[in-house]
Design an enzyme around this catalytic site. Sequence first.
Site: not given
Length: 425
Positions: A123, A126, A180
Amino acid sequence: MIRSTRRRIVAALATVLLSAASPAAVPAAADAAPARKAAPAEIPCPKPKVPKPTGVPPRPVPPPDDPVNSAIGGDALATHGLVVPAGAPPPPAVTATTWLVADLDTGEVLGACGPHVYQTPASVQKTLLAATVIDKLDPAKQVTIVPSDLDIEPNSSAVGLVPGGKYSISTLWLGLLLNSGNDAANALARLAAGGGPDGVAQTVAAMNATAQRLGAFQTHAVTPSGLDGKGQFTSAYDLALIARVCFASADFRKYVLTRTAQMPAQPKQKKGGFQIQNENKLILKYPGALGGKTGFTTVARHSFVGAAQRNGRRLVVSVLGAEVQPTVRVYDIGGILLDWGFQVPRDASVGKLVEPRDVAPEPADTPGAARARDAVGATPESVRAAPQTLTVLAAGAFALVLAGTPLLLLLTQRRRKRPRRLTRQ
């Protein structure tokens, strides 16, 4: 006599040009060139002894190392091992597979472990989504969630968006960066490209274009969220480049320092509101923390990118492929490395985080193209084009030689002026 001399010059030119154009020809010319020094042995990265996790799927096979890309930011960074400045304190032993600490403002790299080694991002990818589209979306705009936004891997991280529900863009960013949310990643990616059915794919393409523009040449996104996908990679060096863009955004800094946020109720869908918490607990326990992003998949393991300030100095840290323990989470590993980085003298460096202008391609037919290649170093495109360039050079050289022009000395001098790799500045 003249013809014999020309034949010897032509043969000598052929040896020089062929050795430059073909790696396979280098050993044949070894007698005519001094031997290069052997590369120094890599220094293993210090790691603690911790039990290896079980049930971990095999890591995806990365692309082969590219000698040019591996030296972006400085030749010392082209290692799978440890690189720290001379005289710096010994770095801590951490479970991260690769990591990097740099000055967030100057871009000086203070130390790293395998900075250009390919890793899977989880993640922390991102942050690349944020670097690409955070300035393109109005935080106050209200948007509607569509069913495709929830098309994510089962049991993966989601913030709980509801199809048909209405949320502000700022709420979606909070859901992405605090909790997340992979559903929030899909929604933001879709909306950034106009909201159409191919919006996510368009934004992923834009993310990859952003990575190339920044010089993050080992980063390739397949999903906007960092959920594992075939061919999806990044590196500790690339993450630091991306983080510099993110932390330059006031909105990003505000979001990643938010401790809790409220997801609004959706009365039409009969869904109540609820609170979310920031998963990066470093902002609660580390003095001067500026925020960051955590990540985890079973393939990528634990990842983290974050920043902190102390005594007027701001540092960024990136961590990939780490294992955690109950008392040492991935953001704690980031804090341990930041502590070390603040002990490194301000003028110490092992490399540089490049600026987009350092790696921007220049059209080959412009007068400044050669100067730019000499100043910045070879790009992947220039490396791939090298054989064609040498073919043209060879044809011109032979034509001039046959015309009686003594160019052997001139061309061998030009041969030494090959484009230089990036070095620390």
